[in-house]
Design an enzyme around this catalytic site. Sequence first.
Site, PDB file in Angstrom:
ATOM      1  N   ASP A  50     -17.500  91.032  -3.691  1.00 35.70           N
ATOM      2  CA  ASP A  50     -18.308  91.592  -2.607  1.00 35.70           C
ATOM      3  C   ASP A  50     -18.868  90.416  -1.798  1.00 35.70           C
ATOM      4  O   ASP A  50     -19.713  89.678  -2.287  1.00 35.70           O
ATOM      5  CB  ASP A  50     -19.443  92.429  -3.228  1.00 35.70           C
ATOM      6  CG  ASP A  50     -20.476  92.825  -2.188  1.00 35.70           C
ATOM      7  OD1 ASP A  50     -20.234  92.574  -0.993  1.00 35.70           O
ATOM      8  OD2 ASP A  50     -21.517  93.376  -2.588  1.00 35.70           O
ATOM      9  N   TRP A 227     -32.570  42.368  11.662  1.00 38.14           N
ATOM     10  CA  TRP A 227     -32.017  42.158  12.997  1.00 38.14           C
ATOM     11  C   TRP A 227     -30.701  41.377  12.876  1.00 38.14           C
ATOM     12  O   TRP A 227     -30.604  40.428  12.102  1.00 38.14           O
ATOM     13  CB  TRP A 227     -33.028  41.363  13.839  1.00 38.14           C
ATOM     14  CG  TRP A 227     -32.522  41.033  15.210  1.00 38.14           C
ATOM     15  CD1 TRP A 227     -32.298  41.909  16.226  1.00 38.14           C
ATOM     16  CD2 TRP A 227     -32.173  39.732  15.696  1.00 38.14           C
ATOM     17  NE1 TRP A 227     -31.831  41.243  17.327  1.00 38.14           N
ATOM     18  CE2 TRP A 227     -31.734  39.898  17.031  1.00 38.14           C
ATOM     19  CE3 TRP A 227     -32.177  38.457  15.146  1.00 38.14           C
ATOM     20  CZ2 TRP A 227     -31.318  38.828  17.819  1.00 38.14           C
ATOM     21  CZ3 TRP A 227     -31.754  37.385  15.924  1.00 38.14           C
ATOM     22  CH2 TRP A 227     -31.341  37.589  17.255  1.00 38.14           C
ATOM     23  N   ASP A 395     -32.190  43.393  31.040  1.00 41.81           N
ATOM     24  CA  ASP A 395     -33.548  42.881  31.191  1.00 41.81           C
ATOM     25  C   ASP A 395     -33.670  41.854  32.335  1.00 41.81           C
ATOM     26  O   ASP A 395     -32.766  41.042  32.532  1.00 41.81           O
ATOM     27  CB  ASP A 395     -33.910  42.196  29.855  1.00 41.81           C
ATOM     28  CG  ASP A 395     -35.389  41.955  29.716  1.00 41.81           C
ATOM     29  OD1 ASP A 395     -36.122  42.174  30.679  1.00 41.81           O
ATOM     30  OD2 ASP A 395     -35.790  41.533  28.615  1.00 41.81           O
ATOM     31  N   LYS A 504     -30.273  52.146  29.443  1.00 41.17           N
ATOM     32  CA  LYS A 504     -30.379  51.551  28.103  1.00 41.17           C
ATOM     33  C   LYS A 504     -31.861  51.472  27.776  1.00 41.17           C
ATOM     34  O   LYS A 504     -32.606  50.760  28.445  1.00 41.17           O
ATOM     35  CB  LYS A 504     -29.733  50.169  28.108  1.00 41.17           C
ATOM     36  CG  LYS A 504     -29.827  49.436  26.769  1.00 41.17           C
ATOM     37  CD  LYS A 504     -29.061  48.119  26.852  1.00 41.17           C
ATOM     38  CE  LYS A 504     -29.284  47.225  25.661  1.00 41.17           C
ATOM     39  NZ  LYS A 504     -28.683  45.893  25.860  1.00 41.17           N
ATOM     40  N   TRP A 505     -32.284  52.213  26.757  1.00 43.20           N
ATOM     41  CA  TRP A 505     -33.708  52.347  26.406  1.00 43.20           C
ATOM     42  C   TRP A 505     -33.992  51.443  25.215  1.00 43.20           C
ATOM     43  O   TRP A 505     -33.612  51.745  24.088  1.00 43.20           O
ATOM     44  CB  TRP A 505     -33.985  53.807  26.056  1.00 43.20           C
ATOM     45  CG  TRP A 505     -35.380  54.143  25.687  1.00 43.20           C
ATOM     46  CD1 TRP A 505     -36.133  53.597  24.688  1.00 43.20           C
ATOM     47  CD2 TRP A 505     -36.206  55.139  26.292  1.00 43.20           C
ATOM     48  NE1 TRP A 505     -37.362  54.184  24.631  1.00 43.20           N
ATOM     49  CE2 TRP A 505     -37.439  55.147  25.604  1.00 43.20           C
ATOM     50  CE3 TRP A 505     -36.024  56.042  27.337  1.00 43.20           C
ATOM     51  CZ2 TRP A 505     -38.481  56.012  25.926  1.00 43.20           C
ATOM     52  CZ3 TRP A 505     -37.058  56.907  27.662  1.00 43.20           C
ATOM     53  CH2 TRP A 505     -38.270  56.876  26.972  1.00 43.20           C
ATOM     54  N   ASP A 506     -34.644  50.339  25.478  1.00 44.99           N
ATOM     55  CA  ASP A 506     -34.833  49.315  24.436  1.00 44.99           C
ATOM     56  C   ASP A 506     -36.226  49.426  23.813  1.00 44.99           C
ATOM     57  O   ASP A 506     -37.154  50.041  24.375  1.00 44.99           O
ATOM     58  CB  ASP A 506     -34.651  47.932  25.087  1.00 44.99           C
ATOM     59  CG  ASP A 506     -34.192  46.870  24.105  1.00 44.99           C
ATOM     60  OD1 ASP A 506     -34.246  47.114  22.888  1.00 44.99           O
ATOM     61  OD2 ASP A 506     -33.785  45.783  24.567  1.00 44.99           O
ATOM     62  N   MET A 507     -36.417  48.802  22.651  1.00 42.03           N
ATOM     63  CA  MET A 507     -37.717  48.796  21.959  1.00 42.03           C
ATOM     64  C   MET A 507     -37.658  47.608  20.999  1.00 42.03           C
ATOM     65  O   MET A 507     -37.035  47.695  19.954  1.00 42.03           O
ATOM     66  CB  MET A 507     -37.855  50.106  21.185  1.00 42.03           C
ATOM     67  CG  MET A 507     -39.243  50.466  20.728  1.00 42.03           C
ATOM     68  SD  MET A 507     -39.645  49.851  19.093  1.00 42.03           S
ATOM     69  CE  MET A 507     -41.167  50.689  18.785  1.00 42.03           C
ATOM     70  N   CYS A 552     -31.691  51.794  21.965  1.00 41.28           N
ATOM     71  CA  CYS A 552     -31.566  50.394  21.541  1.00 41.28           C
ATOM     72  C   CYS A 552     -32.923  49.986  21.002  1.00 41.28           C
ATOM     73  O   CYS A 552     -33.956  50.435  21.500  1.00 41.28           O
ATOM     74  CB  CYS A 552     -31.187  49.536  22.746  1.00 41.28           C
ATOM     75  SG  CYS A 552     -31.180  47.770  22.414  1.00 41.28           S
ATOM     76  N   ASP A 574     -27.520  43.757  17.929  1.00 43.06           N
ATOM     77  CA  ASP A 574     -27.417  42.632  18.858  1.00 43.06           C
ATOM     78  C   ASP A 574     -26.331  41.663  18.417  1.00 43.06           C
ATOM     79  O   ASP A 574     -26.001  40.733  19.145  1.00 43.06           O
ATOM     80  CB  ASP A 574     -28.756  41.883  18.935  1.00 43.06           C
ATOM     81  CG  ASP A 574     -29.678  42.508  19.966  1.00 43.06           C
ATOM     82  OD1 ASP A 574     -29.243  43.420  20.682  1.00 43.06           O
ATOM     83  OD2 ASP A 574     -30.848  42.070  20.059  1.00 43.06           O
TER      84      ASP A 574
END
Length: 808
Positions: A50, A227, A395, A504-507, A552, A574
């Site tokens: 079932d 990193w 940048d 490109k959104w970096d931090m 990023c 990187d």
Amino acid sequence: MITVKNGVFTITTANTSYVMHVREGKYIENMHYGRRITPYIDPDANGLIDPSAVIADEQTERALEEKYTNPYGNSVAAAGNNWCVTLDDMCLEMSNPGTGDYRSLPLVIEGPDGCMSTRFYYKDSLLYEGLYSEKERTGMPYAHGASNGTDRPWTLELIFEDVYEGERGKGLELRVIYTAFEDCDVITKRMVLINDTDVTYTIRDISSMMLDMQGRDYSVVTFDGLWTRERHIHTKKLESGIYETGSTNGTSSNFHNPFMMVIKDKATEDHGGCYGFNLIYSGNHRERIEVSEYGKTRILCGLNPFGLAYPLAPGDRFYTPEAMLTYSHKGMNGVSHNCHRFITDHVIPPYFRGRKRPVLINNWEATYFDFNRRKLINLAKVAAGLGVELFVLDDGWFGDRSNDTKALGDWFVNEEKLGGSLDSLVKAIKNEGLDFGIWIEPEMISEKSQLYEAHPDWAVKVAGKEIYTGRNQMILDYTRADVRDYIVDVICKLLGSADISYIKWDMNRPVTDAYSAGETVPGAFYHDYVLGLYDVMKRVTSAYPHVLFEGCSAGGNRFDLGILAYMPQIWTSDDTDPNERMYIQGGTSYGYPPSTMGAHVSASPNHQTLRETSLETRFNVAAMGVLGYELDLTRLSLIDRKIISKQISFYKENRDLLQNGMFSRVYESDNNTIWQVTDERKEHAIALLYKRTAEPNQSYDILYAADLDEDALYRVRVRNIKVKVKTFGNLINQISPVYIKEDGIVQALIGKAYAMDGETEEYTVSGATLMYAGIRLAGRFIGTGLNEGTRVMGDYSSRLYSIDKIVH
Ligand code: DGJ
């Protein structure tokens, strides 16, 4: 499918089952999570199952539930005082402090009187089609239904009530919420805490999910790094006690990715039971595994309790991030396939599902901060000639940003440096035939900036305490609504100011002092920061749904499902050295598909490692992700331009396969790695063979494949590569009529205009032969001569092989 029947809850996906039931009237016991199990078949039903019953039949329940037969020695009896039952030895879906379960717990809250004991007992359940996040605004990204809108997932909520007699009264509720993504064998889990009392509680520890499993013969596989060396794979045998990983730096971090696997001891890449876990979250997280002396394994995933003292006021709800669980009996590749499908179908914004990603040129490693309009346009011109599709200005385009000590926050265009407005630059680049993208780091503020002068209280810091910076910068306080409104406005104005199709959104730095000058209390800071980030990302990406965002964070410091829910690709690292990328992309591939990994061809010697590698190998490795170039193309030799132009043509011809194909790790030895992407119909595949170091007098490599039709015939062809004359050093004089001095002008001149053709190899074999025997490739160069068939494979060498089904 999810069924609820007679106190048994069964979640079924294509190949897995998750089965729970109510125990002692108030606990939820987990009876099984793993390979799909089928229900008891009534002998009178002529073998028919079932389908609505799935597993919730009495016979199966009786077989799966744990038997409590004898009184426990010095353990605590479960409430009801049956000494044969102790919560310390039960596979539970929810467990409370103060009840004799001494393992790690999913929820610790503190009442106003300091009491931390709770009695969340099962009360009821709710089953519905759709998602919890569609009915509640959680402020967090979540897994969505299938992009075509047909396959609606089902959700089950188990409702637990904190049973408290006395003056505090009732009103605390916990919901454990499950959603089944059947197609990819994923179940998501999260907890929601609801305070309907009239006092404030403080959350000290709250997980998204707890999973208790029978047995202790597991290893944990994690992806750790720093990193420029993110997500390297590490495997540890689990022993008695606790194993814990996570992050406390405010991001999901490059230290320890939230994705992990728990695998049965004998599991391999292709065989054996493996579990995968991840969180749709970008902040501090914790994964904790406890192997108990009763022979059970408990897994917790969720927020990291570091610095957490989250106040939950009357009427408030606390939503934990959604956790992802998957299981495959087909080894770690099986888990990866489930994760890849889940991410492409249910996590990234639906608009980008299967949508081709452009080949880009990024000016960062080409120019760093040292650029002007002429340089940028020259770079764009050459890039366009080679087949590149998108120009990304990194940048340095704004404010007084001539180096990394200043100007973050001053998001106004430096027209002097750009030689005019951004719009005019974008038009000039588009005139060269390229789309335009731009870098931004909107979560940051430099001490030396106009923004900081105007709003020193917008930076995250503790007033009066020495400031710790990272890359000379501070973090903008996203817990504050005024800061978020300001930034949303800045980004939307930037996007509205010119024809920009990519961001490109970096931090670039992690959080230190978790403190806001606004309303957020320190114990809520880390989580509220992430909620603030999601608020900004959601507002910006929904205002510009067709702009491609690439996440990023100093490379891959924030490579997680939370970011992917807004941004379908992330700059993986990187580090663009292909030899390092084999570790980084290889590690990342366990939990994330190629379409999420930004991968660029950069200069040699490499800027992070100074390692020299061939242009062909740099491409071959980058082709296993979303391809870009990040070097000064204007200074390339003639031959390098030719090589790159061919690489880009190859990539474009195979883009769908390379970006969206099913990715498998096929083979790994000390020195050779083989990866493969295959299309859904098993008609086309591309395999990468990578060799770390040259092996003298051992000339054969074997090309193995995976995921093909056993009985079909396939043509296997190597992608033709060029081999530089310089590779042979002064050996070249063995064949040259005139003496060529090594590193001399003649060698340089020849090298700029000419390169030798690599070997051509082609085979036609069955899928079974390719998968189970492998092709013994032509001999490698071993110092005894060179002919047309010789494969020149030095250190860090590689080949791509196209594998195409012969369809009659
Ligand atoms: C760190 C990123 O990972 C790099 O690619 C580059 O964008 C720099 N930041 C720019 O500051």
